[in-house]
Design a protein around this motif. Structure first.
Motif, short mmCIF file in Angstrom:
data_model
loop_
_atom_site.label_atom_id
_atom_site.label_comp_id
_atom_site.label_asym_id
_atom_site.label_seq_id
_atom_site.Cartn_x
_atom_site.Cartn_y
_atom_site.Cartn_z
N LEU A 1 0.98 -1.24 0.08
CA LEU A 1 0.14 0.22 -0.16
C LEU A 1 1.45 1.00 0.69
N LYS B 1 -3.73 7.66 4.15
CA LYS B 1 -4.58 6.96 4.87
C LYS B 1 -4.97 6.27 5.95
N LEU B 2 -5.10 5.13 4.43
CA LEU B 2 -5.26 3.53 4.67
C LEU B 2 -4.07 2.48 5.89
N LYS B 3 -3.24 3.18 5.25
CA LYS B 3 -1.78 2.44 5.51
C LYS B 3 -1.05 3.44 7.18
#
Length: 140
Positions: free
Chosen positions: A134, A138-140
């Motif tokens: 990734l 924001k997701l990591k």
């Protein structure tokens, strides 16, 4: 199933005529292989329909015909590499099990399940999928 068991004996004797029905482990491997092949061959039309009609209809299909065949063959190889030792191991558990066969079955399948969970993400899944890390965000 009895027909396939009888067929496995005929296949075994065709390949090596001196073998007889006392060679249960070889016969069991052939039996499982025939059942696997029948399952794969009968499942191909459904897989084709699922991948190239249903998934294509909704824009999810990224599979080509060549990739489909490659995955099918690779799946057979992976099944053989994992399945043959598992069948042989299970056969020996049955031979050795005695009164506590249920316990040894359970232990065998627990060990096999843990082993497969251990190797799946690093060995098996990368054979069929491409994984990328990734990106930072924001997701990591």
């Amino acid at each position: 199933m009895p027909y396939v068991w009888d067929l496995s004996l005929k296949i075994m004797q065709f390949a090596k005529p001196e073998l007889d029905s006392s060679n249960e482990i070889i016969r069991t491997i052939i039996f499982c292989g025939v059942n696997y092949l029948v399952g794969v061959v009968t499942g191909i039309p459904f897989s084709l329909y699922f991948n190239f009609v249903i998934q294509e209809k909704y824009g999810f299909n990224r599979l080509t015909g060549l990739q489909f065949v490659k995955d099918l063959l690779l799946g057979g190889v992976v099944s053989a590499v994992i399945g043959l030792p598992a069948i042989v191991g299970l056969w020996y558990v049955i031979e050795w099990g005695g009164e506590f066969l249920w316990l040894y079955f359970w232990l065998f399948f627990v060990a096999l399940t843990f082993f497969l969970q251990l190797i799946y993400p690093t060995v098996i899944a990368p054979l069929f999928n491409k994984f990328t890390p990734l990106e930072d965000g924001k997701l990591k």
